[in-house]
Structures are given as structure tokens and as C-alpha cells.
Design an enzyme around this catalytic site. Structure first.
Site, PDB file in Angstrom:
ATOM      1  N   CYS A  80      -0.298   9.744   7.408  1.00 13.75           N
ATOM      2  CA  CYS A  80      -0.265  10.964   6.591  1.00 13.75           C
ATOM      3  C   CYS A  80      -1.369  11.930   7.053  1.00 13.75           C
ATOM      4  O   CYS A  80      -1.347  12.370   8.190  1.00 13.75           O
ATOM      5  CB  CYS A  80      -0.342  10.624   5.105  1.00 13.75           C
ATOM      6  SG  CYS A  80       0.123  12.001   4.044  1.00 13.75           S
ATOM      7  N   GLU A  98       3.485   2.174   3.797  1.00 10.62           N
ATOM      8  CA  GLU A  98       3.180   1.219   2.721  1.00 10.62           C
ATOM      9  C   GLU A  98       4.023   1.478   1.476  1.00 10.62           C
ATOM     10  O   GLU A  98       4.035   0.667   0.554  1.00 10.62           O
ATOM     11  CB  GLU A  98       1.678   1.253   2.400  1.00 10.62           C
ATOM     12  CG  GLU A  98       1.180   2.462   1.614  1.00 10.62           C
ATOM     13  CD  GLU A  98       0.942   3.720   2.457  1.00 10.62           C
ATOM     14  OE1 GLU A  98       1.430   3.790   3.607  1.00 10.62           O
ATOM     15  OE2 GLU A  98       0.285   4.642   1.937  1.00 10.62           O
ATOM     16  N   HIS A 103       4.660   7.494   4.504  1.00  9.50           N
ATOM     17  CA  HIS A 103       3.812   6.401   4.036  1.00  9.50           C
ATOM     18  C   HIS A 103       4.515   5.072   4.267  1.00  9.50           C
ATOM     19  O   HIS A 103       5.345   4.674   3.455  1.00  9.50           O
ATOM     20  CB  HIS A 103       3.495   6.584   2.550  1.00  9.50           C
ATOM     21  CG  HIS A 103       2.542   7.695   2.300  1.00  9.50           C
ATOM     22  ND1 HIS A 103       1.177   7.516   2.329  1.00  9.50           N
ATOM     23  CD2 HIS A 103       2.747   9.018   2.080  1.00  9.50           C
ATOM     24  CE1 HIS A 103       0.581   8.669   2.108  1.00  9.50           C
ATOM     25  NE2 HIS A 103       1.506   9.598   1.962  1.00  9.50           N
TER      26      HIS A 103
END
Lengths: 196, 250
Positions: free
Chosen positions: A76, A180, A178
Site C-alpha cells: 500500500c 493480508e 492489501h
């Protein structure tokens, strides 16, 4: 083992949780000596790119980061830091990858921030995207994007215009989304990075 | 192409989910983590947890729950309910929440939106708006639609956006609980006025209602609770139906 660069830009609980779930070991990097303990690095980051760069400069780690020769992944805003310049805060960044971070233009019907799951189209054959289909959805939330560049774009996404969902130069990688928070494919990407 | 999002909403009290949930293979229907995991496996794009705890212990129990969810779940989630100050938001961010949702605290103190956006970025700040038509105008309500305010809904949403809301979660109290469909007329007006994502809430009763809200209003996401919890709509079936109507979903 992954070293996560700590410079005070954003929360990393979700990232470390994802690494824990995947059984990928990691530690924190707070100073220059810490880099030696790890064989790859993640530069996380959320928020304002200019502010994040100022924080990174305050750590004194910038020369060391620019000289890294092990696999390094910016996520990011951490990815945007790898670029030359951001329109967010008109900030000069690390310039490890000579592309620009730009603000999404106003376009009727397209909301900003670009929020949600969008298709990512990687170049074939790059190990970072191994076992990830060519139009897999990843989770994005950002108002600034990295321009598409034939030489450095590793994966592209279309929103208002084509932009770099991922960039790559030598040992440096970046992802705008992202991993995750991007379900199964996000976890696959983190696993791939841990094996580069 | 950016996908339309489907968002199950879970009410949480004292760290436990409330409202009946009847997933067949659930060991503990009150465990927010297990429920969240099930929804993410089914293809939910995002989750919203609304804390309805009224005790002093609320912050502590909520933080523990948020951490437990963040450890196990690989999709984004939002926490709402009782966020009154920057410290509440900061604790939730550090526990792994992707966004927070504020409602009455923003109505009472609109500057709170500016403060949150400045501290954490607009992408972290969802402004939830409960609206009800009073015969003349759409009016913002508090306390689950029971208390009317002075604010007209459209004015308030525009103000919230200009102050730094990153997303609007609009619940029509006229439609909520009716299972008669989303408030498509109002949602279309709102969606056309703002340039931030809009989540539709209130009134979902069938798959067709989700088709309608995306086709008629072009909102970015649709949220529902009981139709998912009671298994009346299964998310894989819903996604397939939306795809068949050429609505772009994950």
C-alpha cells in the site's frame, strides 16, 4: 525470516496475524543493525504518503533501504514509498522505482477512495503471483495510485484508468492492495514472497 | 472492474454475537470469530460488527474480540457502536479493525469526523446514517430510529463527506426489518450526490432485493443481517444470482 520495517506509519496487526496464520516467521526492524537478521523485508504503510516518507526519513533508515539487495515488498503506502514522487503532499519519495504516484482524477461514477475488491492482472511467470489466477480479486483502499509503466508494472488493475496494482524492479516489489485482507489469494501472495 | 460488495452485519453484546444464527455446522453460534470465519469462507466481501454492549467493560471486551477476529479472518471488517473519542478508534485500529463506523457521536459532534479523518485517514471512517421519512422529508434519526434529529438526511450525508467520511452506511429505518427490499429511491439519490462509496442497509428479504438495489441505485455494497444469519439467503447463491444479472461480484 521476514523483517518488517517499523517507522510508525500504520498498524501491522493484521499483517502479522496473516503471517502467523501462514506459519511465516518475522521480526521487527527498528534500526540499521536489525536488517542483518533477516533474509527479506516488508515495508508496510497506510495513510498519507508524504507523512509516511517524513517518518521514514526520521528513522535514518533511508540509505540502508535504498541499498537493500534482498527481496523487499512494499504494501500500500509502503509500495508508494518505493516510487519517485507522490502527488499526496507533493512529496519526493525513495525513488527506488522511477515511477510516479498520482491522485485519481474526478470521473463521474467512480468513487474515491477506490474501495473494495478489484481484478488484478499480473504478468505471466512472475513468482510473486504464482498460483494466482490472472483476474483474481484483491482488496484495495486508496486515493492515490502508481502510474502504469511498461518497464516496472508487474500487475495492473483498471479503475478510472489502468494503474500499477504491483510494481517490480530487481529485488524490490510493491503491491497497492492489501494481501493480508485479500482472502486466499492474498495469503498465497504472502507465501510466494516468503519463498522468493 | 470493482466488484459490488456483500456485507453480513453481526450484532455483538459482551463479546458474543446476538440474534439467532442457524448455520448447520456451527459449534458455537455466539462466537463472533467462528461466525466471521464462516462468512468469509462463504464469500462475504467484508464484515460489520455492531457493538450493542451497554456496560463499562465494553471497550475491553470489544478490543479482545477485534483482535481475535483479526487473527483469524482474511477479509476486511468494520467495527461500530459506542465509538465516542479518538482513543476508542485508536484502540480498534491497533487491534486490527480496518474501519470504524460512527453514528450518533458524529451527529452530536460533526467535528469528530474531521478529527478521525485527520488522525487515521478517510478510508478508516465510515459514517452510519439512520434515516426515516417523516411525511415531509428524510430525517436523520438516532437510537435505532427512535429519536429524530434536526438534520435532513441528504444535507447530513453531504456534510459528512465534506468533513472526511470515507464511506456512508445508509440504513433506512422505514425499510429495516420489513424484508420488503432496500429503499432504492433514497439510495439512488444519495449515491448520485456523494463521491464516496455507499453501503445500502435495511429491508433485504430476498435475492431479488440485492439485484434491485445494485441495478436501480448503483450503490457500492449491500449489507444485511437476519437473511444471512437465518440461512434464508446463502452468500454463494446470492453471488451467483448477481453474476447471472451481469452485476460484477467477486
Amino acid at each position: 525470516m521476514i523483517g518488517i520495517v517499523r517507522y510508525g506509519a500504520g498498524n501491522i496487526f493484521s499483517l502479522t496475524s496473516a503471517l502467523d496464520r501462514l506459519g511465516i516467521t518475522y521480526g521487527m526492524i527498528n534500526n540499521e543493525a536489525d536488517f542483518e537478521q533477516f533474509d527479506r523485508y516488508i515495508i508496510p504503510g497506510v495513510g498519507h504518503a508524504g507523512a509516511a516518507m517524513a517518518k521514514l526519513e526520521n528513522t535514518g533508515l533511508v540509505p540502508k533501504i535504498k541499498a537493500l539487495n534482498k527481496p523487499t515488498l512494499g504494501i500500500c503506502v509502503g509500495m508508494q514509498l518505493l516510487t519517485a514522487h507522490s502527488e499526496e503532499g507533493d512529496a519526493d519519495l525513495l525513488n527506488i522505482i522511477p515511477v510516479k504516484t498520482l491522485k485519481f482524477k474526478d470521473e463521474p461514477g467512480f468513487k474515491v477512495p477506490h474501495t473494495g475488491w478489484n481484478n488484478v492482472y499480473p504478468q505471466a511467470g512472475n513468482p510473486l503471483f504464482e498460483n494466482i489466477p490472472a483476474d483474481a480479486h484483491f482488496y484495495f483502499v486508496h486515493s492515490y495510485y502508481i502510474e502504469y509503466d511498461g518497464a516496472y508494472t508487474l500487475a495492473s488493475t483498471n479503475y478510472i484508468n489502468n494503474f500499477s496494482a504491483s510494481i517490480w524492479h530487481n529485488n524490490f516489489f510493491g503491491v497497492q492492495f492489501h494481501p493480508e485482507k485479500s482472502g486466499e489469494y492474498g495469503e498465497t501472495l504472502l507465501k510466494n514472497f516468503s519463498k522468493l | 472492474m470493482l466488484a459490488k460488495r456483500i456485507i453480513p452485519c453481526l450484532d455483538v453484546k459482551d463479546g458474543r454475537t446476538v440474534k439467532g444464527v442457524n448455520f448447520v455446522d456451527l459449534r458455537d453460534a455466539g462466537d463472533p470469530v467462528e461466525l466471521a470465519w464462516n462468512y468469509s469462507r462463504q464469500g462475504a466481501d467484508e464484515l460489520v460488527f455492531l457493538d450493542i454492549t451497554a456496560t463499562h467493560e465494553r471497550r475491553k471486551t470489544m478490543i479482545e474480540m477485534v483482535k481475535a477476529v483479526a487473527r483469524q479472518i482474511n477479509i476486511p471488517f468494520t467495527i461500530g457502536g459506542g465509538i465516542m473519542e479518538i482513543a476508542d478508534a485508536d484502540a480498534l485500529l491497533n487491534a486490527g479493525a480496518d474501519k470504524i463506523s460512527i453514528n450518533s457521536a458524529a451527529v452530536r459532534n460533526p467535528g469528530f469526523i474531521d478529527e478521525l479523518a485527520k488522525a487515521f485517514g478517510v478510508q478508516f471512517v465510515v459514517v452510519a446514517v439512520d434515516t426515516r421519512y417523516d411525511g415531509n422529508a428524510n430525517i436523520v434519526h438516532l437510537n435505532g430510529g427512535r429519536i429524530p434529529t434536526e438534520k435532513e438526511t441528504l444535507d447530513w450525508i453531504t456534510e459528512a463527506e465534506s468533513r472526511g467520511a470515507g464511506e456512508i452506511l445508509l440504513t433506512s429505518m422505514d425499510h429495516d426489518g420489513t424484508k420488503a427490499g432496500f429503499d432504492n429511491n433514497l439510495l439512488k439519490i444519495v449515491n448520485d450526490v456523494v463521491n464516496i462509496p455507499v453501503i445500502a442497509s435495511g429491508g433485504a428479504g430476498s435475492v431479488q432485493h440485492f439485484v434491485d438495489v445494485f441495478q436501480k441505485t448503483n450503490v457500492d455494497a449491500a449489507l444485511a443481517a437476519s437473511v444471512f444469519h437465518y440461512g434464508q439467503i446463502l452468500i454463494p447463491d446470492l453471488k451467483l444470482a448477481l453474476k447471472n444479472q451481469n452485476i460484477n461480484v467477486r
